[in-house]
Design a protein around this motif. Structure first.
Motif, PDB file in Angstrom:
ATOM      1  N   ASP A  54      -3.001  13.827  -5.002  1.00  0.00           N
ATOM      2  CA  ASP A  54      -3.309  15.182  -4.565  1.00  0.00           C
ATOM      3  C   ASP A  54      -2.297  16.180  -5.142  1.00  0.00           C
ATOM      4  N   ARG A  55      -2.834  17.263  -5.719  1.00  0.00           N
ATOM      5  CA  ARG A  55      -1.953  18.244  -6.353  1.00  0.00           C
ATOM      6  C   ARG A  55      -1.000  18.903  -5.341  1.00  0.00           C
ATOM      7  N   SER A  56      -1.420  18.983  -4.081  1.00  0.00           N
ATOM      8  CA  SER A  56      -0.531  19.582  -3.083  1.00  0.00           C
ATOM      9  C   SER A  56       0.707  18.716  -2.878  1.00  0.00           C
ATOM     10  N   ARG A  57       0.547  17.383  -2.960  1.00  0.00           N
ATOM     11  CA  ARG A  57       1.707  16.492  -2.853  1.00  0.00           C
ATOM     12  C   ARG A  57       2.628  16.676  -4.048  1.00  0.00           C
ATOM     13  N   LEU A  58       2.036  16.776  -5.232  1.00  0.00           N
ATOM     14  CA  LEU A  58       2.842  17.004  -6.425  1.00  0.00           C
ATOM     15  C   LEU A  58       3.557  18.340  -6.342  1.00  0.00           C
ATOM     16  N   GLY A  59       2.844  19.360  -5.842  1.00  0.00           N
ATOM     17  CA  GLY A  59       3.449  20.685  -5.695  1.00  0.00           C
ATOM     18  C   GLY A  59       4.594  20.696  -4.706  1.00  0.00           C
ATOM     19  N   ARG A  60       4.465  19.897  -3.629  1.00  0.00           N
ATOM     20  CA  ARG A  60       5.556  19.829  -2.649  1.00  0.00           C
ATOM     21  C   ARG A  60       6.817  19.257  -3.295  1.00  0.00           C
ATOM     22  N   VAL A  61       6.650  18.240  -4.137  1.00  0.00           N
ATOM     23  CA  VAL A  61       7.811  17.654  -4.802  1.00  0.00           C
ATOM     24  C   VAL A  61       8.436  18.656  -5.767  1.00  0.00           C
ATOM     25  N   ILE A  62       7.604  19.369  -6.515  1.00  0.00           N
ATOM     26  CA  ILE A  62       8.126  20.373  -7.443  1.00  0.00           C
ATOM     27  C   ILE A  62       8.865  21.468  -6.682  1.00  0.00           C
ATOM     28  N   ASP A  63       8.309  21.903  -5.537  1.00  0.00           N
ATOM     29  CA  ASP A  63       8.988  22.904  -4.708  1.00  0.00           C
ATOM     30  C   ASP A  63      10.331  22.373  -4.211  1.00  0.00           C
ATOM     31  N   GLN A  64      10.333  21.114  -3.823  1.00  0.00           N
ATOM     32  CA  GLN A  64      11.556  20.511  -3.305  1.00  0.00           C
ATOM     33  C   GLN A  64      12.630  20.481  -4.397  1.00  0.00           C
ATOM     34  N   ILE A  65      12.240  20.150  -5.613  1.00  0.00           N
ATOM     35  CA  ILE A  65      13.195  20.128  -6.724  1.00  0.00           C
ATOM     36  C   ILE A  65      13.695  21.537  -7.020  1.00  0.00           C
ATOM     37  N   ALA A  66      12.793  22.523  -6.948  1.00  0.00           N
ATOM     38  CA  ALA A  66      13.195  23.904  -7.222  1.00  0.00           C
ATOM     39  C   ALA A  66      14.251  24.386  -6.232  1.00  0.00           C
ATOM     40  N   VAL A  67      14.169  23.896  -4.989  1.00  0.00           N
ATOM     41  CA  VAL A  67      15.106  24.336  -3.961  1.00  0.00           C
ATOM     42  C   VAL A  67      16.385  23.510  -3.975  1.00  0.00           C
ATOM     43  N   TYR A  68      16.258  22.191  -4.145  1.00  0.00           N
ATOM     44  CA  TYR A  68      17.405  21.299  -3.945  1.00  0.00           C
ATOM     45  C   TYR A  68      17.952  20.649  -5.216  1.00  0.00           C
TER      46      TYR A  68
END
Length: 850
Positions: A657-671
């Motif tokens: 699911d692209r939303s799961r992939l997007g959550r990981v990308i968001d997490q990397i962008a923040v942390y």
């Protein structure tokens, strides 16, 4: 009626009752009961001797204050005191029939709890119903009316009905008057006195003085020097009370209080807080601890289910219901729905008083009511989600988890886990009430002997760091030196003298000098330009050092190339096992710091997983994706998700699911912004162009009388260098492998300095350009950045962390240095992947220049 004259020996001929209560008092409880009973007896005798001064005596001598830790058995002490007086009241008063007691609890939910405790542990007393039992002739010694001030001293419907006589019963006011006329002493107990008044102190004092007018007043509190209690006593005109104070260590030795208290708090920095669900993380940590206690009880063979208390904040106007929100969070972290109970003023549990004993209840959500007086010996753990606590309320909240359950007392002091309560604090920066409560107890420790323990709340997670130390200003200004360069030591003195000259002779504030980081003035002079300013001169560029006529600088991609930059950065984005693992993780690594507060004061740290809030993560990532003003953040995020999906498909994982992939990308962008910075930098190194800068200026304008430098591009040490730059310039000017050096310019309008395009799109101007023999870079050039703000503070700003990971297309990596504590030594700096910060790597050597 007026009582006859009595003698103190009148009690010797009265037989004692044979009724006994099942609970055996601890030594400190026996002393408290005996002291209270003696003080009450003295007051009753004084009234018997001088009945016309009855009310004056009551106010001046009839007040006693019992101060004891929560869980020490204050209700039991008071009840047993009343039992003792029940046996001897008639003979002591020589005509008085005994004492009828009015017991005021702070909340309606505690009325039933108090009545139950009195029936169980003080069988010589009879709790009465203030609404039904208002017949004076039916009263007997030991009758106790348990109620609240709100039910008698306010203008609500119940209080109005209670204060009005009818055909079937007297009003409360008439009942009290009739009891007094019939020969009864009137006794008043104000339990949990620190919260029994509050906003109603004035109306309570009015009822107390005008209608109740007790002969005996017993106040009980766990919070000494309480403002509300003091306000009430002043309003009621009460004299200094008889004080009975109990030390916490006595309660611990008696097995009624846990030995220790551990404060636990999340250690989160600002970026973590931006995307982490701190409440959910705290609740899960508290639930995990609760389960540890539960398992330990089973290991010990103790049949008991512990209780977790969750304290929540009040509902904000038009805000979500905090009870429902916290209940949902508890379910999300694995708490079964059927073990959760709630008791608040807006959602009261009719069986509130029995929740402490209902072992089907493992979690109790509360706001205020359960914080005071709630007898919960099953409670080991408290999670506080309130934004703030008053000192008194904070102390009471902690007190809920300090009691020791009777089934655990046989092993009291033998199990570290079971002997300690643990409180989890959501945000230690906002728990001022707990800190103030600790300060109160710390002060009382030295002023009041009987309160010997303290609670010291430790604010974990304080991530503020001290700013870097500014350059030291010498105490005296030495005479300016004019000699030529001789030794490094002489040069150091000379440069400091120049620094002093600007401050002292020119009457300039040191904070206005360019030594502290202001931009350099335009140093370029071309033929036909103006003459130098007074006190200045021109210094010629030294062609004999073999310097190139032009240096190389980077330029940003043209606007037409920018869409390709986002695509190239996404292609360069590294997807390794760590990134893939984030697909299966619901949080990020964090720390839980714990401190033992009452015993050893020791600290320890536990690694935990902090739970992410999808909504907060998405908001934080929106800002975090603005790495480069020339790249559309939404387009860049979409490219990264597409790259992630392609990488997973290459591994054989289709349809994620692209939303799961997007959550990981968001997490990397923040942390893990370094990962994205590296990708952007890699893309820019492929697209950014290294071009010839404008020719180096033939001359540079600077102050007259500067000291000569052997290898400086303009033959002197520039005047506008801060202290670390001065020390570094001395080092490279005498280093054998250095061919020449130049203090780089940093003004965007100048065309000749060397600059690097950062991943953010901004330009970075390193402080020095040097040529080093044997360096494998264009023209053997090395770029150097000198920091003057120390290892802490601004050094580890986000901008510096972006700079330190960036190199030049032609001149390669940049050397970072700073001045060490030693005045003439330079330390090398570099970025630590493990610590994710810039750290010192030891003294700089000549080999590090290459």
């Amino acid at each position: 009626m007026s009582p006859p004259f009595v003698t103190e020996s009148a009690t010797d001929h009265v037989p004692r009752t044979t009724r006994r209560s099942p609970v055996v008092l601890a030594p400190y409880q026996v002393r408290a009961v005996e002291t209270l009973a003696a003080e009450i007896g003295k007051t009753q005798r004084e009234i018997a001797y001088a009945p016309l001064r009855r009310f004056d005596i009551a106010r001046e001598h009839g007040v006693s204050l019992l101060t004891a830790p929560t869980g020490s058995g204050k209700t039991l002490i008071l009840g047993r005191t009343l039992e003792a007086l029940t046996l001897e009241a008639a003979s002591i008063a020589a005509g008085f029939r005994g004492t009828i007691w009015f017991w005021f609890a702070p909340y309606a939910g505690l009325v039933t709890q108090t009545q139950t405790a009195l029936r169980k542990d003080c069988t010589g007393l009879k709790p009465c119903d203030i609404m039904a039992d208002r017949e004076p002739s039916a009263r007997r010694p030991g009758d106790v009316y348990v109620t609240t001030w709100a039910s008698v001293a306010t203008s609500n419907r119940e209080a109005r009905r209670l204060r009005r006589s009818g055909e079937r019963s007297l009003s409360l006011d008439d009942l009290i008057a009739q009891l007094r006329e019939d020969g009864w002493f009137i006794g008043c107990i104000i339990d949990e006195a620190h919260v029994n008044f509050g906003m109603n102190a004035k109306s309570a004092a009015s009822f107390y003085l005008e209608h109740l007018r007790p002969d005996i007043t017993l106040l009980a509190t766990a919070t000494p020097k309480d403002r509300e209690l003091s306000t009430f006593m002043k309003s009621a005109g009460l004299g200094p009370p008889n004080r009975i104070e109990i030390a916490r260590d006595e309660v611990v030795r008696a097995g009624l209080n846990k030995r220790g208290l551990v404060a636990a708090a999340l250690l989160l920095n600002e970026s973590q807080r931006a995307a982490i669900d701190a409440d959910a993380t705290l609740l899960r940590a508290a639930w995990v601890h609760h389960l540890k206690v539960k398992a330990r009880l089973r290991e010990r063979g103790i049949t008991l289910t512990p209780l977790l208390l969750v304290q929540i904040e009040n509902q904000k106007e038009k805000g979500p219901d905090p009870v429902r929100a916290v209940a949902d969070l508890l379910r999300q972290v694995g708490v079964p729905d059927d073990v959760i109970r709630t008791h608040t003023s807006g959602s009261p549990d009719p069986a509130f008083h029995s929740l402490a004993y209902d072992e089907d209840c493992e979690v109790l959500i509360f706001k205020v009511a359960a914080a005071t007086g709630f007898d919960a010996p099953r409670a080991w753990t408290l999670a506080s989600l309130r934004p703030s606590l008053s000192p008194e309320f904070g102390l009471q909240v902690v007190g809920r988890i300090m009691r020791v359950h009777p089934r655990v007392r046989p092993i009291h002091g033998q199990d570290m886990l079971l002997d300690r309560a643990q409180v989890f604090i959501g945000d230690p920066r906002r728990q001022g009430g707990l800190e103030a409560a600790a300060a109160t107890l710390n002060a009382l420790r030295s002023g009041i002997e009987t309160l010997s323990d303290q609670i010291s709340i430790f604010a974990y997670g304080d991530t503020n760091v001290a700013p870097g130390t500014p350059p030291i200003i010498p105490e005296a200004a030495p005479d300016r030196l004019t000699a030529s360069v001789t030794t490094a030591e002489t040069l150091t003195v000379a440069l400091e003298a120049e620094y002093e000259r600007q401050i002292v002779q020119e009457n300039t504030s040191p904070f206005d000098l360019d030594l502290f980081g202001a931009p350099l003035p335009e140093p370029i002079r071309r033929e036909g330009d103006r003459e130098p300013k007074p006190g200045h001169r021109f210094y010629d560029l030294r062609r004999d050092l073999g310097m190139p006529l032009r240096l190389k600088t980077e330029r940003m991609p043209e606007p037409a190339e920018l869409p390709h930059l986002a695509r190239a950065a996404a292609e360069a984005f590294e997807i390794d096992d760590r990134v893939i693992a984030l697909l299966h993780e619901k949080g990020v690594a964090a720390e839980l710091r714990l401190k033992e507060l009452l015993l050893s004061q020791q600290e320890r740290t536990e690694a935990i997983t902090a739970l992410l809030s999808p909504a907060k993560l998405a908001r934080a990532a929106q800002g975090a994706f603005n790495f480069n003003e020339n790249i559309d953040p939404r387009q860049f995020r979409a490219r990264l998700i597409e790259r992630f999906a392609e990488a997973m498909e290459t591994r054989g994982d289709f349809g994620i699911d692209r939303s799961r992939l997007g959550r990981v990308i968001d997490q990397i962008a923040v942390y893990d912004q370094d990962r994205i910075r590296r990708a952007l930098r890699t893309a820019q190194s492929r697209q950014a162009k290294s071009i010839d800068a404008e020719p180096l200026p033939a001359q540079m304008e600077d102050r007259e009388g500067l000291f000569e430098a052997l290898k400086a591009a303009y033959g002197v040490f520039p005047s506008r260098m801060n202290r670390p730059e001065q020390v570094f310039a001395q080092f490279i000017d005498t280093a054998p492998g250095v061919k020449w050096w130049l203090r780089n310019g940093d003004h965007p309008a100048w065309g000749w300095p060397v600059s690097i395009v950062l991943a953010t799109g901004r330009r970075f101007f390193p402080d020095f350009v040097i040529a080093v023999e044997g360096r494998r870079a264009l023209d053997t050039i090395r770029l150097v950045e000198v920091k003057d703000d120390g290892v802490e503070g601004p050094l580890n700003s986000q901008l510096n962390q972006t700079k330190v990971l960036t190199g030049h297309v032609d001149y390669l990596d940049v050397l970072w240095v700073t001045k060490s504590d030693s005045e003439s030594r330079i330390e090398r700096l570099s970025y630590s992947e493990d610590q994710r910060r810039i750290v010192a790597r030891g003294h700089l050597s000549e080999a590090d220049l290459c």
